[in-house]
Structures are given as structure tokens and as C-alpha cells.
Design a protein around this motif. Structure first.
Motif, PDB file in Angstrom:
ATOM      1  N   LEU A  33       0.850  -1.188   0.000  1.00 45.66           N
ATOM      2  CA  LEU A  33       0.000   0.000   0.000  1.00 45.66           C
ATOM      3  C   LEU A  33       0.885   1.239   0.000  1.00 45.66           C
ATOM      4  O   LEU A  33       1.887   1.299   0.715  1.00 45.66           O
ATOM      5  N   ASP A  34       0.511   2.227  -0.794  1.00 45.05           N
ATOM      6  CA  ASP A  34       1.209   3.504  -0.794  1.00 45.05           C
ATOM      7  C   ASP A  34       0.596   4.333   0.324  1.00 45.05           C
ATOM      8  O   ASP A  34      -0.493   4.874   0.180  1.00 45.05           O
ATOM      9  N   VAL A  35       1.290   4.403   1.461  1.00 45.79           N
ATOM     10  CA  VAL A  35       0.749   5.038   2.664  1.00 45.79           C
ATOM     11  C   VAL A  35       1.235   6.478   2.759  1.00 45.79           C
ATOM     12  O   VAL A  35       2.425   6.757   2.590  1.00 45.79           O
ATOM     13  N   THR A  36       0.305   7.373   3.040  1.00 42.42           N
ATOM     14  CA  THR A  36       0.613   8.763   3.381  1.00 42.42           C
ATOM     15  C   THR A  36       0.014   8.986   4.762  1.00 42.42           C
ATOM     16  O   THR A  36      -1.209   8.950   4.932  1.00 42.42           O
ATOM     17  N   ALA A  37       0.878   9.190   5.746  1.00 42.46           N
ATOM     18  CA  ALA A  37       0.424   9.319   7.134  1.00 42.46           C
ATOM     19  C   ALA A  37       0.932  10.622   7.735  1.00 42.46           C
ATOM     20  O   ALA A  37       1.997  11.110   7.361  1.00 42.46           O
ATOM     21  N   ASP A  38       0.151  11.164   8.657  1.00 39.81           N
ATOM     22  CA  ASP A  38       0.593  12.354   9.393  1.00 39.81           C
ATOM     23  C   ASP A  38       1.891  12.031  10.118  1.00 39.81           C
ATOM     24  O   ASP A  38       2.064  10.929  10.628  1.00 39.81           O
ATOM     25  N   ALA A  39       2.797  12.988  10.182  1.00 38.88           N
ATOM     26  CA  ALA A  39       4.073  12.768  10.846  1.00 38.88           C
ATOM     27  C   ALA A  39       3.965  12.889  12.366  1.00 38.88           C
ATOM     28  O   ALA A  39       4.901  12.533  13.083  1.00 38.88           O
ATOM     29  N   ASP A  40       2.825  13.361  12.864  1.00 44.47           N
ATOM     30  CA  ASP A  40       2.629  13.507  14.307  1.00 44.47           C
ATOM     31  C   ASP A  40       2.563  12.128  14.956  1.00 44.47           C
ATOM     32  O   ASP A  40       1.737  11.300  14.585  1.00 44.47           O
ATOM     33  N   GLN A  41       3.436  11.901  15.933  1.00 42.77           N
ATOM     34  CA  GLN A  41       3.464  10.606  16.604  1.00 42.77           C
ATOM     35  C   GLN A  41       2.430  10.577  17.728  1.00 42.77           C
ATOM     36  O   GLN A  41       2.288  11.528  18.486  1.00 42.77           O
ATOM     37  N   LEU A  42       1.686   9.459  17.798  1.00 39.97           N
ATOM     38  CA  LEU A  42       0.622   9.282  18.772  1.00 39.97           C
ATOM     39  C   LEU A  42       0.886   8.024  19.584  1.00 39.97           C
ATOM     40  O   LEU A  42       1.640   7.154  19.163  1.00 39.97           O
ATOM     41  N   THR A  43       0.224   7.919  20.705  1.00 36.31           N
ATOM     42  CA  THR A  43       0.261   6.663  21.440  1.00 36.31           C
ATOM     43  C   THR A  43      -0.655   5.685  20.704  1.00 36.31           C
ATOM     44  O   THR A  43      -1.533   6.111  19.936  1.00 36.31           O
ATOM     45  N   PRO A  44      -0.485   4.382  20.916  1.00 35.37           N
ATOM     46  CA  PRO A  44      -1.382   3.423  20.263  1.00 35.37           C
ATOM     47  C   PRO A  44      -2.858   3.680  20.586  1.00 35.37           C
ATOM     48  O   PRO A  44      -3.719   3.547  19.722  1.00 35.37           O
TER      49      PRO A  44
END
Length: 118
Positions: A33-44
Motif C-alpha cells: 500500500l502507498d501510505v501517506t500518514a501524518d508525521a505527528d506521533q501518537l500513542t497506540p
């Protein structure tokens, strides 16, 4: 010799049309999959709260080569995942059809839907 080949060189930071910094990567070994994700890191837990049917969360791992996005199947395990997670990006930029005045749309010499080599 026994290492699994990775589908890409890891996540790379790019800027989206809306101006946000996002992570892009091909995730998966067969049908990636070509994933584009926010760079902001979150907890699970934060990422799971934002997850929707068409908006997935991804486990973010740090390797020697840099950041690497993986399927977030860690939420199925009994122990809580300790790695940061990211969520699919939802772009807020205006649609591409809303071009500024004075620019002509790009035309091609082939019918719509046909691939061209270039």
C-alpha cells in the motif's frame, strides 16, 4: 541471507499540498500500500481512537535506516505496544479541480485512463 526483503527504503518525510509534513512509504511485501500518514506521533490508544474504516493507523518503528511504517497489528496482542503510531493523512487542501485562474489544465495525446511512458 535470511533477511526478509523490505518493500521500500522506509518512510520519507515530504510536504503535502495542504502544507503539513507527512510520511510516505510503500508498506507490505507483496501487494504494498502507498501510505501517506501524518508525521505527528501518537500513542497506540490515541491512534486507535482516530482509526476509521478508511483511515488506518500504523506502527512507527525506528531502524538503522530510519523510520519504518508497519501494519498496526500490535493492538491485537495482549501486551500494550510501546512504539509510537501514526494515522493516515486526511488532506485539507482544495481539490485539484479548483485550479487558479490563468493556468490551463495539462492535456495529453492519449485517451483518459491509458498509461503513457515518459
Amino acid at each position: 541471507m535470511n533477511r526478509r526483503p523490505s518493500s521500500s527504503g522506509g518512510a520519507r518525510r515530504v510536504r503535502c499540498r495542504c502544507g503539513r509534513t507527512v510520511l510516505r512509504q510503500l508498506v507490505g511485501n507483496r501487494a504494498a500500500l502507498d501510505v501517506t500518514a501524518d508525521a505527528d506521533q501518537l500513542t497506540p490508544a490515541e491512534a486507535a481512537a482516530l482509526r476509521e474504516p478508511n483511515r488506518l493507523d500504523w506502527c512507527l518503528r525506528t531502524t538503522k535506516a530510519g523510520l519504518d511504517l508497519r501494519w498496526a497489528d500490535c493492538h491485537r496482542r495482549e501486551a500494550e505496544c510501546t512504539r509510537p503510531h501514526v494515522i493516515d493523512h486526511q488532506c485539507t487542501a482544495p481539490p485539484a479541480a479548483a485550479m487558479p485562474q490563468g493556468r490551463r489544465p495539462r492535456t495529453t495525446s492519449v485517451p483518459e485512463g491509458q498509461l503513457t511512458l515518459g
